[in-house]
Design a protein around this motif. Structure first.
Motif, PDB file in Angstrom:
ATOM      1  N   ASN A  74       0.718  -1.400   0.119  1.00 11.84           N
ATOM      2  CA  ASN A  74      -0.027  -0.166   0.092  1.00 11.84           C
ATOM      3  C   ASN A  74       0.822   1.016  -0.032  1.00 11.84           C
ATOM      4  N   THR A  75       0.738   2.254  -0.985  1.00  5.62           N
ATOM      5  CA  THR A  75       1.546   3.269  -1.080  1.00  5.62           C
ATOM      6  C   THR A  75       1.170   4.303  -0.243  1.00  5.62           C
ATOM      7  N   ASP A  76       0.031   4.543   0.188  1.00  2.49           N
ATOM      8  CA  ASP A  76      -0.091   5.447   1.243  1.00  2.49           C
ATOM      9  C   ASP A  76       0.600   5.417   2.644  1.00  2.49           C
ATOM     10  N   VAL A  77       0.552   4.043   3.017  1.00  3.48           N
ATOM     11  CA  VAL A  77       1.518   3.771   4.208  1.00  3.48           C
ATOM     12  C   VAL A  77       2.943   4.333   3.958  1.00  3.48           C
ATOM     13  N   ILE A  78       3.471   3.582   2.783  1.00  2.64           N
ATOM     14  CA  ILE A  78       4.728   4.045   2.389  1.00  2.64           C
ATOM     15  C   ILE A  78       5.145   5.557   2.467  1.00  2.64           C
ATOM     16  N   ALA A  79       4.003   6.411   1.722  1.00  2.00           N
ATOM     17  CA  ALA A  79       4.177   7.714   1.758  1.00  2.00           C
ATOM     18  C   ALA A  79       4.224   8.516   3.117  1.00  2.00           C
ATOM     19  N   GLU A  80       3.449   7.764   3.931  1.00  2.00           N
ATOM     20  CA  GLU A  80       3.469   8.533   5.370  1.00  2.00           C
ATOM     21  C   GLU A  80       4.576   8.291   6.003  1.00  2.00           C
ATOM     22  N   PHE A  81       5.023   6.958   5.837  1.00  2.00           N
ATOM     23  CA  PHE A  81       6.306   6.686   6.644  1.00  2.00           C
ATOM     24  C   PHE A  81       7.502   7.358   6.252  1.00  2.00           C
ATOM     25  N   THR A  82       7.531   7.870   4.721  1.00  2.00           N
ATOM     26  CA  THR A  82       8.507   8.366   3.995  1.00  2.00           C
ATOM     27  C   THR A  82       8.436   9.825   4.571  1.00  2.00           C
ATOM     28  N   ARG A  83       7.266  10.410   4.585  1.00  2.00           N
ATOM     29  CA  ARG A  83       7.049  11.917   5.130  1.00  2.00           C
ATOM     30  C   ARG A  83       7.682  12.043   6.438  1.00  2.00           C
ATOM     31  N   MET A  84       7.390  10.933   7.426  1.00  2.00           N
ATOM     32  CA  MET A  84       8.049  11.025   8.576  1.00  2.00           C
ATOM     33  C   MET A  84       9.436  11.116   8.658  1.00  2.00           C
ATOM     34  N   ILE A  85      10.050  10.152   8.004  1.00  2.00           N
ATOM     35  CA  ILE A  85      11.489  10.399   7.688  1.00  2.00           C
ATOM     36  C   ILE A  85      12.110  11.855   7.434  1.00  2.00           C
ATOM     37  N   LEU A  86      11.491  12.446   6.429  1.00  2.00           N
ATOM     38  CA  LEU A  86      11.971  13.539   5.715  1.00  2.00           C
ATOM     39  C   LEU A  86      11.600  14.814   6.955  1.00  2.00           C
ATOM     40  N   ASP A  87      10.766  14.338   7.596  1.00  2.00           N
ATOM     41  CA  ASP A  87      10.512  15.326   8.790  1.00  2.00           C
ATOM     42  C   ASP A  87      11.580  15.509  10.085  1.00  2.00           C
ATOM     43  N   ILE A  88      12.463  14.358   9.874  1.00  2.00           N
ATOM     44  CA  ILE A  88      13.427  14.203  11.029  1.00  2.00           C
ATOM     45  C   ILE A  88      14.172  15.435  10.844  1.00  2.00           C
ATOM     46  N   PRO A  89      14.191  16.377  12.236  1.00  2.00           N
ATOM     47  CA  PRO A  89      15.092  17.484  12.056  1.00  2.00           C
ATOM     48  C   PRO A  89      16.521  17.530  11.735  1.00  2.00           C
ATOM     49  N   GLY A  90      16.901  17.933  10.492  1.00  2.00           N
ATOM     50  CA  GLY A  90      18.445  17.921  10.006  1.00  2.00           C
ATOM     51  C   GLY A  90      18.329  16.560   9.203  1.00  2.00           C
ATOM     52  N   PHE A  91      17.441  15.905   8.771  1.00  2.00           N
ATOM     53  CA  PHE A  91      17.515  14.961   8.003  1.00  2.00           C
ATOM     54  C   PHE A  91      18.499  15.093   6.590  1.00  2.00           C
ATOM     55  N   ALA A  92      19.693  14.281   6.530  1.00  2.00           N
ATOM     56  CA  ALA A  92      20.470  14.715   5.517  1.00  2.00           C
ATOM     57  C   ALA A  92      20.853  13.345   4.925  1.00  2.00           C
ATOM     58  N   GLY A  93      20.047  12.269   5.118  1.00  2.00           N
ATOM     59  CA  GLY A  93      20.286  11.036   4.428  1.00  2.00           C
ATOM     60  C   GLY A  93      19.218  11.196   2.883  1.00  2.00           C
ATOM     61  N   GLU A  94      18.984   9.996   2.703  1.00  2.00           N
ATOM     62  CA  GLU A  94      18.109   9.545   1.687  1.00  2.00           C
ATOM     63  C   GLU A  94      17.017   8.373   1.755  1.00  2.00           C
ATOM     64  N   VAL A  95      15.960   8.176   0.976  1.00  2.00           N
ATOM     65  CA  VAL A  95      15.215   7.170   0.615  1.00  2.00           C
ATOM     66  C   VAL A  95      15.173   6.716  -0.512  1.00  2.00           C
ATOM     67  N   ILE A  96      15.297   5.199  -0.560  1.00  2.00           N
ATOM     68  CA  ILE A  96      15.381   4.442  -1.963  1.00  2.00           C
ATOM     69  C   ILE A  96      14.074   3.535  -1.782  1.00  2.00           C
ATOM     70  N   LEU A  97      13.259   3.502  -2.559  1.00  2.00           N
ATOM     71  CA  LEU A  97      12.269   2.451  -2.799  1.00  2.00           C
ATOM     72  C   LEU A  97      13.100   1.587  -3.867  1.00  2.00           C
ATOM     73  N   ALA A  98      12.985   0.248  -3.623  1.00  2.00           N
ATOM     74  CA  ALA A  98      13.773  -0.767  -4.185  1.00  2.00           C
ATOM     75  C   ALA A  98      12.926  -2.312  -4.347  1.00  2.00           C
ATOM     76  N   ASP A  99      13.135  -2.740  -5.231  1.00  2.00           N
ATOM     77  CA  ASP A  99      12.712  -4.189  -5.636  1.00  2.00           C
ATOM     78  C   ASP A  99      13.046  -4.607  -6.747  1.00  2.00           C
ATOM     79  N   ASN A 100      13.134  -6.077  -6.751  1.00  2.00           N
ATOM     80  CA  ASN A 100      13.393  -6.903  -8.005  1.00  2.00           C
ATOM     81  C   ASN A 100      11.967  -7.766  -8.341  1.00  2.00           C
ATOM     82  N   ASN A 101      11.440  -7.326  -9.211  1.00  2.00           N
ATOM     83  CA  ASN A 101      10.187  -8.002  -9.501  1.00  2.00           C
ATOM     84  C   ASN A 101      10.565  -9.239 -10.621  1.00  2.00           C
ATOM     85  N   GLN A 102      11.721  -9.516 -10.903  1.00  2.00           N
ATOM     86  CA  GLN A 102      12.302 -10.531 -11.555  1.00  2.00           C
ATOM     87  C   GLN A 102      11.704 -10.581 -12.831  1.00  2.00           C
TER      88      GLN A 102
END
Length: 414
Positions: A74-102
């Protein structure tokens, strides 16, 4: 001609390794009609996003892109989780969606589907954050690395088998790291190496972050974001353990020709009889009795795929957190909306075995019964049937990884 390794004899099985001692597990559960709210509540119960992610982290979100509708995460759950990461004060990392659907062609299926689970497909989700100025949210489609001239599924292949991040992106095939099932089949624990289009950092899933071939020490977090669906007579149910099927390389071993004498993760349980039948599958599937035999007879023991994935988590990379987006689950299908159920639930745990067992026993199976599903689905979706596909699959995973399937040892925080 299809490659048919001749290294096993099902009559000469050895004793499986003993189970490790069971451990206690905690599952975090939130339920409600507002997907963003229940995602936030689940993370709050886990201790808050900053207890999971640090501001310098590279965060890999492993999604399920092989399917669409309820078959994808479900992409709404992923979106909210990602938003929380980006809202971490001073977040300087990155978020990568990844998969191998073969798949033979990367970037299709769940990445581009119009039959979304949530507001977005995965490409749209990345674009949503990029358009808001968050260019540190990107994607990566891991792709099978070896030759695969006669695939049984999807046909993903390539020529980028590597040994070190200095050699570029691809899959490492560490022949010294393998799983061996009780009757001798071996599966190499192949893992991806990939470069962020945002930062230029190369991530080795087993060993961490590299730049210009040199290890940097930058932390890498791995979040296993799974869907929950019925998956037929082999696995019974797809959830967090089986979501690792999109991490491994299906061109590594039978039905692909290399490495010689090995089997890919999906086909580790393939007997000589199964391989003969797979070779003649187009003819046999025209015969109803043979089709049923091919699909249900224990010439194909999918339980040992659970063993591969358990050892993979132990030896290569265990997720820092497993999340099941059980907002809409497929009690009878990954794609058929008539066999889906709106459960409005998210679940998380560091123990994928306990998480899959509890989620199936307390959400998937009761929903299957409530839907009035035929007996076939009720049996496939019941994790307490000891010779059933899900029970045996999870037990083989637990044999390698540890964890628990004992309800008395599972604490649920709702």
């Amino acid at each position: 001609m299809m490659y048919l390794p001749q290294i096993i004899n099902c009559a000469s099985s050895r004793e499986p390794k003993p189970f490790p001692q069971e451990t206690d597990a905690t599952i975090f559960r939130a339920t409600g009609p507002d997907t963003g709210q229940i995602t936030r509540k689940m993370v709050e119960n886990l201790g808050g996003i900053e207890s999971l992610i640090d501001k310098e982290d590279i965060v890999i979100l492993k999604v399920n892109s092989q399917w669409w509708n309820q078959g994808m995460t479900n992409t709404d759950v992923i979106a909210e989780f990602t938003r929380m990461i980006l809202d971490i004060p001073g977040f300087a990392g990155e978020v990568i969606l990844a998969d191998n659907n073969q798949s033979e062609t990367p970037g299709e299926r769940g990445w581009t589907t119009e039959k979304r689970n949530g507001r977005f497909n995965y490409n749209e989700l990345v674009e949503y954050f990029n358009s808001a100025g968050h260019h540190n949210v990107t994607k990566y489609h891991w792709h099978p690395a070896g030759p695969n001239p006669t695939p049984l599924q999807f046909g993903g292949a390539g020529d980028n088998v590597i040994t070190h991040p200095s050699e570029g992106d691809g899959y490492v095939w560490p022949t010294e790291l393998y799983y061996e099932c009780p009757y001798g089949n071996r599966s190499i624990l192949a893992y991806p190496v990939f470069t962020s289009v945002y930062s230029g950092v190369t991530i080795d899933l087993k060993n961490g972050a590299f730049r210009n071939g040199q290890y940097t020490g930058q932390p890498v977090k791995f979040i296993n974001f799974a869907a929950m669906n019925h998956h037929g007579p082999y696995a019974g149910v797809t959830a967090s353990v089986k979501n690792y099927m999109g991490v491994v390389d299906m061109s590594c071993g039978y039905p692909a020709p290399t490495p010689e004498g090995t089997f890919n993760t999906h086909h580790i349980g393939a007997s000589a009889t199964f391989r003969w039948m797979a070779h003649h599958r187009k003819t046999l599937r025209k015969i109803p009795f043979m089709r049923e035999f091919y699909e249900r007879h224990p010439v194909f023991r999918f339980r040992y795929t659970g063993g591969v994935l358990g050892k993979y988590m132990k030896e290569i990379r265990r997720a820092d957190l497993n999340i099941i987006t059980a907002v809409r689950i497929g009690w009878g299908s990954r794609l058929d909306m008539d066999k889906a159920w709106q459960s409005d639930t998210v679940l998380a745990s560091t123990d994928p075995v306990a998480l899959d067992y509890w989620a199936t026993a307390n959400i998937m199976y009761p929903v299957t019964v409530e839907a009035g599903a035929p007996d076939y689905y009720q049996k496939m979706n019941n994790p307490d049937i000891e010779d059933g596909p899900l029970h045996t699959f999870l037990q083989e995973c637990r044999r390698e990884l540890g964890g628990t399937m004992n309800p008395a040892r599972i604490k649920v925080i709702s």
